[in-house]
Design an enzyme around this catalytic site. Structure first.
Site, PDB file in Angstrom:
ATOM      1  N   GLU A  26       0.595  -1.307  -0.054  1.00 29.03           N
ATOM      2  CA  GLU A  26       0.137  -0.377   0.402  1.00 29.03           C
ATOM      3  C   GLU A  26       0.599   1.402  -0.180  1.00 29.03           C
ATOM      4  OE1 GLU A  26      -2.880  -0.439  -0.643  1.00 29.03           O
ATOM      5  OE2 GLU A  26      -3.132  -3.027  -0.062  1.00 29.03           O
ATOM      6  N   GLY A  27       2.200   0.768  -0.161  1.00 27.02           N
ATOM      7  CA  GLY A  27       2.951   2.379  -0.652  1.00 27.02           C
ATOM      8  C   GLY A  27       3.733   2.171   0.513  1.00 27.02           C
TER       9      GLY A  27
END
Length: 596
Positions: free
Chosen positions: A442-443
């Site tokens: 998610e980054g």
């Protein structure tokens, strides 16, 4: 094997004593979210996670998911399907979803403690329903009426689960490079063709259908991120009249063999002309996907928090039981052959670090969830706008810091066990392995840092930072005469004055050298996280002093806050020095000289 006990006392303290969430819910019109209802949810969530999910954690790690090459099917570890059935039967999948689609309509923040419990009890299992909530949000905000009607109800009920399909073998963060194609069909659908990797819960045996939200390009799409569209692609075809048909042309090509979260199916998904439906406007898919991604980023932050708390619980228990050497000041248990290791200063350092990061991080994460509710339901437009700005600012901080602290805390907790922590028997090494992914998916932390400094601060002119500083200033003014905070407010105020000066200095340097943003981003993010935590620890002490909690609880909050201010907040000095040093030391070495 590690054990887990939901920290209900501290969860209630965070929600009700510090954040006064029940009062906020009433103000926002969530009439059902009373203190009694919330207490009942916490109790039942604790029972489910402690007795159903936690015992499956080690089993899942040992057994993992199984992939059948012939069929493309994925089988989850023993007990996972039964646990998911209980999850659905208990109504947990729809706790915060809109009532019109079968949910219970409770505020987002009411579900956050349950999410923390799930992640602490069994992170890998929790990944299967994780993205259903994000898929629900994306379809709610961007889908057509018929899409919401057909897909949201089974997602909310838990009969189906959702995924987020972004990454491809040749592109991760740089989504402008993606190649997956979407060809228009005569019936208004699209044929989706391409390969996506690292897809959490892309295939499993918990539900009959899986709703994939897929980024792809239309034939006439412009290059780069401006040519990306979003499509809903079910595992089994779903017609516009609601009928579920044959298997779609989407298949799991393999599952990854990973460092941790072995029981979470991380899939390669192959789309071979699969039927999909456009969500939102053509070429506007990235904005729609960010609705889902921002929800997931806050959720992953809670994963770091949950793992930290479970690791701390087990380390404290072991430190109280493990006898080894004598306390430096003399025997504490003279009738025993040695003292428990919790008497030793270095063990205290590790345990207190975990306690300070967990309990402070809980306040920070729960507050972000409250901001979600404020941004959606506040009656005044200015309130919603302010909450949205502060939420945008805090989201990368919550995601990155809670996960980085998760890695730190699980390693500290493992270290408390010594050699026993490194072997599998006690389960501590699983927590450390599982925590590692949270800083990546998610980054990554670096991506969160660039989002915070490059976009939320520089591009948006620091609206969220200003809101945060306003909150700190208002708190310090209100508590100026509180003797319980005399040891905290001066340091907090000093950091609140340094923060905007540092930000302005970065902006000025970046005008001459754009690399200054990237060079400062990580340290700026971590600096921001520690200052935010200083604010929450000061608020925790203030709330504890006037609460009905026992004196021992109040003393524990005061002493942990003192430890944080004395031992952890000074980390900001290092981060500030790194920021002030500029980009030169990072960029001077030629890329070819790294192996010289």
């Amino acid at each position: 094997m590690t054990t887990y006990k939901a920290p209900l006392t501290d969860m209630r303290f965070a929600l009700f004593d510090v954040l006064r969430a029940d009062e906020t819910f009433a103000r926002l019109g969530f009439a059902e979210a009373t203190r009694d209802v919330l207490d009942a949810i916490l109790e039942e969530g604790a029972r489910f996670t402690e007795t159903v999910l936690a015992p499956l954690n080690a089993i899942g790690d040992r057994e993992g998911c199984r992939y059948d090459k012939a069929s493309g099917a994925v089988t989850t570890p023993p007990g996972f399907r039964e646990a998911y059935a209980q999850f659905v039967e208990g109504g947990w999948s729809g706790l915060t979803a809109p009532a019109e689609f079968g949910g219970q309509g409770l505020p987002h923040a009411a579900g956050v403690p349950i999410k923390e419990m799930i992640d602490a009890a069994n992170l890998a299992w929790g990944n299967f329903p994780l993205l259903s909530h994000g898929a629900t949000e994306a379809l709610l905000q961007h889908g057509e009426d018929w899409q919401r009607e057909l897909f949201l109800k089974p997602l909310v009920e838990g009969r189906w689960t959702g995924t987020m399909c972004l990454t491809e073998p040749h592109c991760g963060t740089d989504l402008g490079l993606l190649k997956t194609r979407a060809e228009p069909q005569a019936d208004g659908s699209y044929a989706i063709t391409g390969t996506k990797i690292f897809i959490t819960a892309g295939e499993h045996d918990l539900t009959d259908n899986i709703v994939h939200l897929v980024l792809a390009r239309l034939p006439d799409a412009p290059a780069g991120v401006k040519g990306i569209s979003l499509f809903v692609v079910p595992k089994r075809k779903v017609a516009r009249d609601g009928s579920v048909g044959e298997a779609n042309a989407v298949r799991c090509g393999s599952i990854e063999h990973k460092m941790g979260i072995h029981a979470s199916a991380t899939c390669v998904m192959n789309f071979d002309g699969a039927q999909g439906w456009l969500v939102g406007q053509p070429n506007k898919g990235l904005a729609a996907m960010f609705t889902m991604m921002n929800t997931a980023r806050l959720a992953v932050g809670l994963q770091g928090l949950g793992l930290s708390d479970r690791a701390l619980q087990n380390a404290v228990r072991y430190a109280r039981e493990r006898l080894q050497s004598r306390a430096p000041a003399g025997p504490k248990l003279p009738d025993k052959p040695a003292d428990p290791i919790i008497v030793h200063p270095d063990v205290r350092r590790m345990l207190l670090t975990c306690k300070a990061l967990v309990e402070g991080g809980r306040l920070m994460g729960y507050h972000a969830a409250l901001l979600v509710d404020e941004a959606h339901a506040a009656p005044d437009a200015a309130q919603r706008e302010r909450a949205e700005a502060l939420l945008g600012f805090m989201t990368p901080i919550v995601k990155a810091c809670l996960t980085e602290w998760g890695v730190e805390c699980t390693y500290h907790a493992l270290q408390c066990f010594g050699g026993h922590g490194y072997i599998a028997e006690h389960g501590m090494e699983q927590l450390a392995r599982d925590a590692r992914i949270t800083t990546i998916y998610e980054g990554t932390t670096g991506i969160q840092a660039l989002d915070l400094l490059g976009r939320k601060v520089m591009q948006l002119q620091g609206a969220g930072l200003r809101a945060m500083l306003e909150d700190i200033d208002a708190f310090c003014r209100a508590q100026a005469g509180n003797p319980a905070l005399a040891g905290f407010l001066p340091a907090l105020q000093a950091k609140a004055e340094e923060w905007p000066r540092m930000t302005q200095a970065i902006a000025q340097r970046a005008q001459a050298n754009p690399e200054e943003i990237g060079a400062a981003a990580y340290d700026y993010l971590m600096y921001s996280g520690y200052v935010a935590l200083a604010y929450w620890w000061a608020r925790a002490v203030a709330a504890a002093e006037v609460s009905a909690h026992p004196d021992a609880f109040k003393a524990a909050k005061r002493e942990t806050a003192r430890f944080f201010y004395a031992r952890i907040l000074p980390r900001t000095l290092t981060h500030a020095a790194a920021i002030d040093s500029g980009a030169a030391s990072l960029m001077a070495l030629d890329a070819g000289a790294f192996d010289a």
